[in-house]
Every structure is written in C-alpha cells, then in structure tokens.
Design a protein around this motif. Sequence first.
Motif, PDB file in Angstrom:
ATOM      1  N   GLU A 212       0.826  -1.206   0.000  1.00 27.28           N
ATOM      2  CA  GLU A 212       0.000   0.000   0.000  1.00 27.28           C
ATOM      3  C   GLU A 212       0.859   1.255   0.000  1.00 27.28           C
ATOM      4  OE1 GLU A 212      -4.054   0.099   1.422  1.00 27.28           O
ATOM      5  OE2 GLU A 212      -3.270  -1.055   3.109  1.00 27.28           O
ATOM      6  N   HIS A 213       0.365   2.238  -0.733  1.00 21.43           N
ATOM      7  CA  HIS A 213       1.077   3.517  -0.829  1.00 21.43           C
ATOM      8  C   HIS A 213       0.109   4.458  -1.491  1.00 21.43           C
ATOM      9  CE1 HIS A 213       1.469   3.137  -5.224  1.00 21.43           C
ATOM     10  NE2 HIS A 213       1.385   1.848  -4.937  1.00 21.43           N
ATOM     11  N   ASP A 214       0.245   5.749  -1.266  1.00 21.91           N
ATOM     12  CA  ASP A 214      -0.581   6.677  -2.035  1.00 21.91           C
ATOM     13  C   ASP A 214       0.100   8.028  -2.205  1.00 21.91           C
ATOM     14  OD1 ASP A 214      -2.762   7.201  -3.628  1.00 21.91           O
ATOM     15  OD2 ASP A 214      -4.026   7.920  -2.016  1.00 21.91           O
TER      16      ASP A 214
ATOM     17  N   CYS B  33      -0.130  10.551   4.165  1.00 18.48           N
ATOM     18  CA  CYS B  33      -1.434   9.869   4.095  1.00 18.48           C
ATOM     19  C   CYS B  33      -1.505   8.673   5.037  1.00 18.48           C
ATOM     20  CB  CYS B  33      -1.774   9.462   2.665  1.00 18.48           C
ATOM     21  SG  CYS B  33      -0.915   8.003   2.050  1.00 18.48           S
TER      22      CYS B  33
ATOM     23  N   CYS C 229      -0.721   5.610   4.366  1.00 19.48           N
ATOM     24  CA  CYS C 229      -1.022   4.370   3.651  1.00 19.48           C
ATOM     25  C   CYS C 229       0.106   3.354   3.756  1.00 19.48           C
ATOM     26  CB  CYS C 229      -1.192   4.679   2.164  1.00 19.48           C
ATOM     27  SG  CYS C 229      -2.803   4.359   1.550  1.00 19.48           S
TER      28      CYS C 229
ATOM     29  N   CYS D  26      -1.118   5.305  10.748  1.00 20.28           N
ATOM     30  CA  CYS D  26      -0.539   4.239   9.929  1.00 20.28           C
ATOM     31  C   CYS D  26      -0.559   2.908  10.655  1.00 20.28           C
ATOM     32  CB  CYS D  26       0.891   4.595   9.524  1.00 20.28           C
ATOM     33  SG  CYS D  26       2.047   4.736  10.904  1.00 20.28           S
TER      34      CYS D  26
ATOM     35  N   GLN E 105      -9.464   4.391  -1.060  1.00 20.60           N
ATOM     36  CA  GLN E 105      -8.493   4.142   0.007  1.00 20.60           C
ATOM     37  C   GLN E 105      -9.109   3.195   1.057  1.00 20.60           C
ATOM     38  OE1 GLN E 105      -9.704   7.193  -0.818  1.00 20.60           O
ATOM     39  NE2 GLN E 105      -8.028   8.520  -1.424  1.00 20.60           N
ATOM     40  N   ASP E 106      -8.287   2.767   2.020  1.00 25.44           N
ATOM     41  CA  ASP E 106      -8.833   1.904   3.074  1.00 25.44           C
ATOM     42  C   ASP E 106      -9.618   2.722   4.092  1.00 25.44           C
ATOM     43  OD1 ASP E 106      -6.482   3.086   4.094  1.00 25.44           O
ATOM     44  OD2 ASP E 106      -6.243   1.491   5.563  1.00 25.44           O
TER      45      ASP E 106
ATOM     46  N   ARG F  43      -7.132   9.050   4.419  1.00 27.72           N
ATOM     47  CA  ARG F  43      -5.954   9.092   3.554  1.00 27.72           C
ATOM     48  C   ARG F  43      -6.175   9.851   2.244  1.00 27.72           C
ATOM     49  NH1 ARG F  43      -3.527   5.811   6.988  1.00 27.72           N
ATOM     50  NH2 ARG F  43      -4.314   3.714   7.391  1.00 27.72           N
TER      51      ARG F  43
ATOM     52  N   ARG G  96     -12.187   1.000  -0.082  1.00 29.82           N
ATOM     53  CA  ARG G  96     -11.567   0.103  -1.065  1.00 29.82           C
ATOM     54  C   ARG G  96     -12.544  -0.260  -2.186  1.00 29.82           C
ATOM     55  NH1 ARG G  96      -6.541  -1.463   1.028  1.00 29.82           N
ATOM     56  NH2 ARG G  96      -6.439  -1.846   3.260  1.00 29.82           N
TER      57      ARG G  96
END
Lengths: 253, 639
Positions: free
Chosen positions: A55-57, A63, A65, A162, B66-67, B71, B189
């Motif tokens: 996961e990354h954004d 963020c 992520c 996170c 996003q989850d 975010r 998601r």
Amino acid sequence: MRIQLKIWRQETATHKGGFVTHVLDDVSREMSFLEMLDYLNTTLIERGEEPVVFEHDCREGICGCCSLYINGRPHGPGKETTTCELRMTKFADGDTIVIEPWRSKAFPVIRDLMVDRTALDQILQAGGFISANTGAAPEANSIPISKERSDEAFDAAVCIGCGSCTAACPNGSVMLFVAAKVSQLALLPQGQPEAKRRAWAMMAKADELGFGACSNTAACEAECPKGIDIGHIARLNRELFRGGFGSLATAAS
Amino acid sequence: MTILDSKIPAGPLADKWANHKNTVGLVNPANRAKLDIILVGTGLAGAAAASTLGELGYNVKAFCFQDTPRRAHSVAAQGGINAAKNYKNDGDSIYRLFHDVIKGGDYRAREANVYRAAEVSNHTIDQLVAAGVPFAREYSGYLDNRSFGGVQVSRTFYARGQTGQQCLLGAYSGLIRQVAKGKVTMYPRRDMLEVVVVDGEARGIITRNLVTGEIERHSGHAVILATGGYGTIYYLSTLAVGSNATAAWAAHRKGALFANPSFVQIHPTSLPQLNDYQAKLTLMSESLRNDGRIWVPKEAGDKRHPNSIPEDERDYYLERRYPAFGNLVPRDVASRAAKERCDAGYGVGDTGLSVYLDFSGAIEKQGKKAIEAKYGNLFEMYNKLTDIDPYEDPMRIYPAGHYTMGGLWVDYNLMTTVPGLFSIGESNFSDHGANRLGAGSLMQCAGEGYFITPVAIGDYLSERIKTPRMPVDGPEFDAAERDARDRLDRLMAVNGKQTVTAFHKRLGRIMWDDCGMVRNEAGLEQALSSITELKEEFWSDVKVPGRQDRVNQELEKAVRVADFLELGQLMSRDALARKESCGAHFREESQTPEGEAQRIDSEYSYVAAWEYQGEGGEHVLHKEPLKFENVEIKERSYK
C-alpha cells in the motif's frame, strides 16, 4: 547495488503465506524504498509473475497508507520516517532486506504486504470527534486558546494513523494512537464537554477489537514516523482517571 | 446551440446566495430518512458533505478507493485555507476575496459561484475550529493568518505545513460520528466504474470491490462525486499516486459535460525530477515563498555552489519582473518564469531544470527559530528527500503538475448536466477559472461540502420525497454492470508485453511536453496524434497480470490509465480550441510583448464544456458565456 529481498507473499487472507526471495541486481541508490519495490514489480510483471501488493498513495509521508515491517522495524531504519520517505541510501550493496506486513492480530493480512487497518477507524468512531454539527459553530475567534496549548494539541494531531505504534509494540497495543486523538481533543476547550466519555469509549473499543495492553515499553514512540510523544499516553491515563471507572459502563452502553 | 443553464439566481451579487437559500425547496426531517444519497470520494469535500448530510438525517452511502477516508489526498494540502475574516484588519472582505479569486483565475470563472465561495469561507473556519482543528494561533490565543500568492492581504489560516491533513481529519471526524450513528455507511476500497442513469436521472453506481474483485450495484436518490482532480495524468505530479479521473470520466460517458479540461495548474515549487524511477514529485508549499527568495545565477551555466555566488551575481527574476508582488506572484506566473529561465540556460542542478529557493536572508533577519516554527516540517521533508539542509543551502525547486481547475461542468447547484448527479470539490470546474490561488482549494472543498451541497441536495430531493428506493436489478443496472465487466475483461484479455506504468509514463511525457506549462498549435496537434497511437498500442500490448477476483493493483492502474488516455485527448482538444492564453493555459501564439498571457475576451470569455459522443466519436463543444457585472475586467498584472 545488488539487493536480496525476502518478502512475505500471501494470496488472500485465507491462503497460507510465506517468504519468497527476489533478487535485484541493479538497484540505484537514488531510488526511494518504494521505487525499488516498483522496480521489482516491473521486473516481475515482465517475467510473467504477479507483482507484490503493497500500500502507498501520497508518497510524501502524510497519508499513512504505506506500512511495511522492514528488517524488523516498522517503516524501516531511520527516525521519524515513513516507508515512502525511506531512501535506498540507507542500504548497501549486497544487503538482504526482509519485508513483512504489519504484525498485529488486529491488522489481518489482505494480500502480501497489505493489511486491514479498519480497527483504527472503529476506535475513532467510538469517540474520536467533537460533536459539532455543521451550522452550530460559534465565531472561530470567540474561543481563544493559548498558543502553547494549541501547539501541544497540534503535536498530537499530526498522527497519520498508519498503525506503526501497534506493529512496533510487543503487546500489540494501540495506546499511542488512541492517546494522540484523546490528547488533542482534551487539550482544546471545544473537546471538553465530551472528554470523559471519549477516553473510556475509545479504550473500550480498542479492548474489544483485540489490541493488547500498554506496558510502557515506549517502542511505539521510538517507531512513530511523526514523533508522537508517549507523554500523550500519560494524558490519556489522566483522562481515563478523570472520567472515573464508572464511565466504562456508560461508554459501553 | 448551448444546452447549458447555469441557474444563477437573480438579484445583486451579494444577495444571490441568501435569496437562493430562502427560496429553495426543503425536505422535512421525517422524509430525509427515506432518501438515500450516494457519495463517491471522501476527501475534504466528500467528508464534509457526508457528515452534514448525515446530521440532517439522510442515509448516506460513502465510497472511497483508500482503506479509510483519512488518507484522501486533501491530506497533503500544505499551506492553508483562505477566509475573508479580516482578522488582520488589513482591508479584507468577502468582496476582496471574491475579486482576488476572479482575477487570479484570469476572468474565466463564474462570478456568482466565486462570490458564494468567499461568502461561506468564514463559516468554514468556524466549523473546522469547532471540530477541533488546531489552526496556528498567536500568543494572544487568537487565530493567526499568513499571506499567500496573488493577494495583498493576510487571509490564510494554517496548521503548520499540514493544513490539509488537519482540515481533512476534522471533516473525517464528523463523518465517522455519523458512521457510528448509522447515518453514513462507509464502503472503502471501492473504485466507482459506472454511473447508473434511470429515466434521465442518476440513480446508482457500479463499483469494484478492490479486495474481492466483486462488481457491486448501489442505488440512491442522488449521486454526488467528490473524486478530486486528475493531475496524475502527467504521471509525475504532486498528487497521490492513486488519484484518478475514472469516476468523473464514467460520469462524462453518461452525459455529464466536462468543462475546461485543459486548465491545469502547474505548481511552481515542487522538488525537481531527479531520475526515471521517480513515481511522484513532492510539493514544497507555496507558503515558502513568503520568506524564501527565488533566484538563478546571472550567468548561464554558473556551476558554483549557490552560497559562493555573490549577491550581485544572482538574478532574483520574480522580484525583477514583478516588483509589486515579487516572489508572491500567482502560481502560473511563477511556474512559467521558472521555465523561461531554465529554457534560457540559467537553470541549476545536474539537469539544469531547477531554480533556487533561498532562505538565508529570512534566517538572518528573523532567526532560525522563527523560520523553523513556520516551515519546520517542510524543511525536514526536503532534507529527508534530498539530503540537502535548507537551513544551510538553498532548496532546488521546479514546477510540477498539481491541481486541475477543469472538471465536470456544474450549475450553481453543483449539479452536472445529468439530473441528480452532483460534483463537488476539485472534481468540478466551478470556482477557480483558469488558475487557482493558493489556499483556495481547501476553502472551496470545505465550503461546498459543509454549506452548499446540503442546500443543493435538499432542493433537488424536495421534489422526490415520494420516490421509492430503487431496486438494483433493473435493465439500467444490468447494462451498466455489463459495461464495467466488459472493460475489465478487455483489459485482462490484451495480455501484451508492456506494463501499465510504461504507458502511463509515456502519456505523462506527451502531456507535459505539449499540454503542460506552455502550449502551441503544432504541439497540441502532435499530442493528439501521439495519444491516439499510444491508445491503440495500449489496447493491443498492455499487460495486466493476475486475476480479477483478487487484489489486483495492476488492474486498478490499467482502468485509470485507459481513462487518462481518453481524457488526455480531450485536454489537448480543449487547449487547441482555446487560442487565447489565460491563467495557467498559456498559448505561445497569444502573449504580450513582455511574454505574459494575453487573453482574448472578445472571443474566449466562456466556459468550454465538452459533450461525449461515444467511444472514438469527436466531442462536441458547448459554450457557457461568462458575464462580469461586478468586477472590471483588466489585464491581469502583478507588476
């Protein structure tokens, strides 16, 4: 640089996972850690294999992520750094890097390095807010707040959610995450009316979701990418005390 | 012929919003619980709207890729949020804020919308403070403000360099409160792939569950898109890697016109591109220009260390060209000026594609501590990413794709040309004309989400209180799901050799070179034919590995890039059709003798709204004329 990667691969939540070794011969020191993983994925796809899910954004550390347990540390080596801010200059030619998903019962694996962190949102739902309906707010400057107090609230509010505090904790506790929100709102006058209920409700939810207890190891603080101070946990405990143990029943109801 | 009705209320500018609110339809509290609202995208605009609609008693189904909504990329807005509070007593007012935004947008935005945005800005600050957002304060305990590019007052509220994060978390806290109360249901998601239109009204969406791959149907009485901008079309941009245009493009395919697609803001102060691996460009807040001075060496190719270049051998080109605003000129002007210097050979760094942003003077005058208090986290971020300490050496910066002023066309009620389909925040085109001023994005998103959307939705639904809930097994849902599945199947079936990212990078290069900071006819024609070829190559040679019923990030990317290829064509076509320069849209053919943007008001004072004509069909242009009754149209000068 030649880098050997040992990466946790797991097809779905119900599949059995395991470590798979991938070797990259020409990693540039200019890459960020995630760009190195992008590069790995490109080579995997070109070879007809499935890329590693991670996961990354935002890729600029805000963020929350990105996650990853890198060589036994959440977000890898380096102080106050998220995985997306981590550079390959921290590694040397010939290194082996072990990459795992967040390790916590409360964060089940979805696929490979991607985990489900819904539990954090559930804790916030239990009380991580001020009940200020739109339209009811008073003039903003009618509530002066001393700069020191406001700055302290801000220091807690920088949490990016996170989950590294939980991943770092030997007990899988989520105390620093809860403390950051409770502390931010407890420091502000707007947060006072609900302060008693808030701390207990959020802690009760954390217990219910299977997070562990805090035993003051301070691993969370050491690994927090935003440098959130465990002093906030002390404030959370004061809020719990202030709330009185009777509040637990109210919060749970 | 135009099909556009902007529905701007009658009456004097300052009374329009109040009059409108006094006359729109309302839904009584008992009826609200019978009405379902679908909301896609839960950044600042979406989260603010979801929480407010939930408080009012509607049932909200909220979706994000996003989850968690925490975010969304609003989180990355750094510098601040504008409001016309006039706390500094420096002559600010709602009218001044309105005027600055209209002028900053180079007279290509709608007066009524902009005035309303300025009007609600003050309530937005009240609301966010009440929600616990820790904005910066003075020692007195009152809120602090700073100044931002393109204006001469201090009206920007900020929370260090993390204003977007704090505003988003504030709005999110309102949203989760409604989740806890059962008024908002979160569907994280999820990618929205289709809008479902029944009897001419938006009644549902088709989503893909990004964990299970399931294709899902959802119905409601109205659909709101708050899905952000499409700056990621450049591949390298300041946006989150996942930001995309897929939901907006799906709406476009179903009849929502797309307005001013080529109006893209290139932000002047980003980290420069260093290598080919780079996946994004990190923004350095515009607020840095309050204290940082931008310069290049006076001599082209001067390779000395910046600190050993003496003062009189430095060209502070913004201060030289724009003495009145200096380093605080608007973003488009600052970006083009940087490009001009670098193209002329004065750029610094290995690539020659960067300029210095220098704090030595400010540190000398104010002390390191004061600078640290204002920009500490930004300096730290820069240091982490570059290994350069900006307290010692100047930063190196270069422009990067950032914010899209263009977006879905909406009327005064934020409704697209599809009845019941609304678009809020960056996903619409509404407030920023051809260029957005700094700290205007958070202002627009929060204002629309908290205060404008609920009025618009109430008005729309007041005529639909007897409309029953829609089952999801009708033919329109069948057809929309089939379209979504077909596209996914087609992407998987190509089974070519090149990765999705390889195509995205190539598209980004074309867009950056020919539809970026500077555009001309030949370049745009070239872009159109290059994208057409690239699109064909994509659909015959892209490689999407894995399965549809698993987490498949390559498939997610492929869907987005497929849409970007179409949007890129439309952007180029829009840029080609607008032969004037205005704001961020700079056509080389239309510039003043000093090299500034030259508007042609007699021909281009309109919003360009494009209608989709089916796959491969040529878009049709509709024009919404812009009338300026409350500002004097001038050449936009910052000299």
